[in-house]
Design a protein around this motif. Structure first.
Motif, PDB file in Angstrom:
ATOM      1  N   ALA A  57       0.987  -1.277   0.040  1.00  0.00           N
ATOM      2  CA  ALA A  57       0.055   0.123  -0.095  1.00  0.00           C
ATOM      3  C   ALA A  57       0.882   1.410   0.022  1.00  0.00           C
ATOM      4  N   PHE A  58       0.278   2.168  -0.594  1.00  0.00           N
ATOM      5  CA  PHE A  58       0.995   3.537  -0.408  1.00  0.00           C
ATOM      6  C   PHE A  58       0.276   4.314   0.896  1.00  0.00           C
ATOM      7  N   ILE A  59       1.232   5.233   1.415  1.00  0.00           N
ATOM      8  CA  ILE A  59       0.600   5.838   2.726  1.00  0.00           C
ATOM      9  C   ILE A  59       0.108   7.170   2.176  1.00  0.00           C
ATOM     10  N   GLU A  60      -1.210   7.317   2.501  1.00  0.00           N
ATOM     11  CA  GLU A  60      -1.884   8.849   1.919  1.00  0.00           C
ATOM     12  C   GLU A  60      -2.291   9.580   2.887  1.00  0.00           C
ATOM     13  N   ASN A  61      -2.139  10.851   2.830  1.00  0.00           N
ATOM     14  CA  ASN A  61      -2.792  12.136   3.523  1.00  0.00           C
ATOM     15  C   ASN A  61      -3.952  12.726   2.710  1.00  0.00           C
ATOM     16  N   ASN A  62      -5.006  12.802   2.919  1.00  0.00           N
ATOM     17  CA  ASN A  62      -5.930  13.281   2.119  1.00  0.00           C
ATOM     18  C   ASN A  62      -6.024  13.045   0.885  1.00  0.00           C
ATOM     19  N   GLY A  63      -5.669  11.729   0.401  1.00  0.00           N
ATOM     20  CA  GLY A  63      -5.900  11.158  -0.886  1.00  0.00           C
ATOM     21  C   GLY A  63      -4.382  11.425  -1.777  1.00  0.00           C
ATOM     22  N   ILE A  64      -3.383  12.147  -0.989  1.00  0.00           N
ATOM     23  CA  ILE A  64      -2.228  12.193  -1.510  1.00  0.00           C
ATOM     24  C   ILE A  64      -1.040  11.480  -0.940  1.00  0.00           C
ATOM     25  N   LYS A  65      -0.637  10.690  -2.019  1.00  0.00           N
ATOM     26  CA  LYS A  65       0.571   9.614  -1.431  1.00  0.00           C
ATOM     27  C   LYS A  65       1.723  10.269  -0.918  1.00  0.00           C
ATOM     28  N   ARG A  66       2.117   9.955   0.461  1.00  0.00           N
ATOM     29  CA  ARG A  66       3.350  10.453   1.118  1.00  0.00           C
ATOM     30  C   ARG A  66       4.533  10.181   0.606  1.00  0.00           C
ATOM     31  N   GLN A  67       5.350  11.176   0.306  1.00  0.00           N
ATOM     32  CA  GLN A  67       6.739  10.733  -0.044  1.00  0.00           C
ATOM     33  C   GLN A  67       7.755  11.098   1.066  1.00  0.00           C
ATOM     34  N   VAL A  68       8.845  10.862   0.913  1.00  0.00           N
ATOM     35  CA  VAL A  68      10.097  11.263   1.909  1.00  0.00           C
ATOM     36  C   VAL A  68      10.167  12.639   1.665  1.00  0.00           C
ATOM     37  N   PRO A  69      10.272  13.479   2.679  1.00  0.00           N
ATOM     38  CA  PRO A  69      10.462  14.922   2.650  1.00  0.00           C
ATOM     39  C   PRO A  69      11.959  15.159   2.094  1.00  0.00           C
ATOM     40  N   ASN A  70      12.056  16.501   1.570  1.00  0.00           N
ATOM     41  CA  ASN A  70      13.467  16.767   1.085  1.00  0.00           C
ATOM     42  C   ASN A  70      14.138  16.826   2.352  1.00  0.00           C
ATOM     43  N   PHE A  71      15.391  16.379   2.280  1.00  0.00           N
ATOM     44  CA  PHE A  71      16.387  16.381   3.665  1.00  0.00           C
ATOM     45  C   PHE A  71      17.782  16.596   2.909  1.00  0.00           C
ATOM     46  N   SER A  72      18.792  17.176   3.586  1.00  0.00           N
ATOM     47  CA  SER A  72      20.031  17.341   3.306  1.00  0.00           C
ATOM     48  C   SER A  72      20.815  17.225   4.588  1.00  0.00           C
ATOM     49  N   PHE A  73      21.554  15.852   5.108  1.00  0.00           N
ATOM     50  CA  PHE A  73      22.373  15.857   6.153  1.00  0.00           C
ATOM     51  C   PHE A  73      23.816  15.426   5.821  1.00  0.00           C
ATOM     52  N   THR A  74      24.741  15.323   6.709  1.00  0.00           N
ATOM     53  CA  THR A  74      26.046  14.972   6.470  1.00  0.00           C
ATOM     54  C   THR A  74      26.259  13.432   7.117  1.00  0.00           C
ATOM     55  N   ASN A  75      26.902  12.506   6.274  1.00  0.00           N
ATOM     56  CA  ASN A  75      26.863  10.891   6.893  1.00  0.00           C
ATOM     57  C   ASN A  75      28.197  10.811   7.349  1.00  0.00           C
ATOM     58  N   GLN A  76      28.520   9.550   7.736  1.00  0.00           N
ATOM     59  CA  GLN A  76      29.586   9.085   8.594  1.00  0.00           C
ATOM     60  C   GLN A  76      30.802   9.305   8.008  1.00  0.00           C
ATOM     61  N   ASN A  77      30.813   9.489   6.576  1.00  0.00           N
ATOM     62  CA  ASN A  77      32.114   9.793   5.851  1.00  0.00           C
ATOM     63  C   ASN A  77      32.417  11.493   5.467  1.00  0.00           C
ATOM     64  N   GLY A  78      31.524  12.201   6.249  1.00  0.00           N
ATOM     65  CA  GLY A  78      31.468  13.698   5.956  1.00  0.00           C
ATOM     66  C   GLY A  78      31.017  14.131   4.602  1.00  0.00           C
ATOM     67  N   LYS A  79      30.009  13.224   3.733  1.00  0.00           N
ATOM     68  CA  LYS A  79      29.712  13.486   2.788  1.00  0.00           C
ATOM     69  C   LYS A  79      28.268  14.002   2.968  1.00  0.00           C
ATOM     70  N   ILE A  80      27.821  14.985   2.079  1.00  0.00           N
ATOM     71  CA  ILE A  80      26.281  15.477   2.249  1.00  0.00           C
ATOM     72  C   ILE A  80      25.479  14.493   1.479  1.00  0.00           C
ATOM     73  N   ILE A  81      24.385  13.913   1.943  1.00  0.00           N
ATOM     74  CA  ILE A  81      23.476  13.176   1.547  1.00  0.00           C
ATOM     75  C   ILE A  81      21.984  13.700   1.585  1.00  0.00           C
ATOM     76  N   THR A  82      21.361  13.661   0.569  1.00  0.00           N
ATOM     77  CA  THR A  82      20.002  14.259   0.260  1.00  0.00           C
ATOM     78  C   THR A  82      19.195  12.858   0.041  1.00  0.00           C
ATOM     79  N   ASN A  83      17.805  13.233   0.050  1.00  0.00           N
ATOM     80  CA  ASN A  83      16.790  12.209  -0.405  1.00  0.00           C
ATOM     81  C   ASN A  83      17.014  11.807  -1.906  1.00  0.00           C
ATOM     82  N   LYS A  84      17.466  12.702  -2.695  1.00  0.00           N
ATOM     83  CA  LYS A  84      17.580  12.546  -4.053  1.00  0.00           C
ATOM     84  C   LYS A  84      18.617  11.398  -4.331  1.00  0.00           C
ATOM     85  N   ASP A  85      19.445  11.080  -3.246  1.00  0.00           N
ATOM     86  CA  ASP A  85      20.736  10.000  -3.362  1.00  0.00           C
ATOM     87  C   ASP A  85      20.005   8.907  -3.093  1.00  0.00           C
TER      88      ASP A  85
END
Length: 248
Positions: A57-85
């Motif tokens: 199933a897709f998880i929905e809010n008001n009939g809209i399928k929920r996607q991962v929100p945009n994010f940008s953080f640093t990983n354990q190797n010091g690299k910037i990782i975003t949801n697009k990765d």
């Protein structure tokens, strides 16, 4: 009369001999090729078709399928990782902290077990967000990853601004996380995992009533079956559903 009976026996024996010469080699060949049990093959195929016919199933809010929100953080190797990765990958989301004295070690042990089960898949990953970014620097996260035997290059331990992480947890995924000096370890959070498909949608199986379960319980191991409080393990379900999404 006796001679006629003997001739009948001889005829039957001859037919058996011809059958053996013609058909036994074919039967042996079918066994060698694993094609002897037709009923089992049909049963397996039907089961596989049923599994494929029941997508998550897709998880929905008001009939809209929920996607991962945009994010940008640093990983354990010091690299910037975003949801697009993570686009093009099936992955599991968790919120944790490295000094957690309670559920985090159990959650990550379960995720390591899942990692090892899918080590052949280059498009499987995990996103682990620390809720104690002040302490959990990239170096701390790297040491933690090494201690747990993390080998999947798509498993990122992520740190960054505390406000952004808490917003992602509580508003983006509705996975509870909070700082609380009155609890052991100073932080409290959900022990649930979220499952994300290759297009960034949050997915889950449905319960017996046809409703999405939304999250997978991450604390009880597959080996334990049932936790101390009677909670059933869901790691086996998560593994099944990861495989389903990888095959989509």
């Amino acid at each position: 009369m006796e001679k006629k009976t003997n001739y009948s026996y001889i005829g039957i024996a001859f037919i058996i001999l011809v059958f053996g010469i013609l058909f036994i080699p074919k039967i042996v060949d079918r066994i060698s090729n694993g094609d002897i049990i037709r009923t089992e093959s049909r049963s397996d195929s039907a089961s596989e078709r049923k599994t494929k016919a029941e997508p998550l199933a897709f998880i929905e809010n008001n009939g809209i399928k929920r996607q991962v929100p945009n994010f940008s953080f640093t990983n354990q190797n010091g690299k910037i990782i975003t949801n697009k990765d993570y686009l093009g990958k099936v992955y599991v989301i968790e919120f944790f902290f490295t000094t957690c004295p309670t559920i985090c070690p159990r959650m990550n042990a379960n995720l390591v077990q899942i990692q090892n089960a899918f080590k052949e898949f280059e498009n499987f990953g995990v996103a682990s967000f620390t809720i104690n970014p002040k302490h959990d620097t990239p170096d701390v996260l790297k040491a933690y990853a090494e201690r747990y035997g993390i080998i999947n290059p798509n498993w990122h331990f992520l740190t960054g601004e505390k406000e952004a992480i808490y917003k992602l947890a509580n508003e983006g995924f509705y996975i509870y996380a909070a700082e609380n000096e009155d609890v052991l370890g100073g932080f409290e959070h959900s022990g649930n995992f979220a499952l994300i498909d290759q297009k960034g949608y949050i997915r889950s199986r449905k319960d017996e009533y046809g409703n999405p379960i939304i999250y997978y319980k991450g604390v009880v191991s597959e080996r334990e079956k049932v936790g101390d409080d009677g909670e059933k393990e869901e790691i086996s379900l998560l593994k099944e559903d990861i495989k389903k999404l990888l095959n989509e």
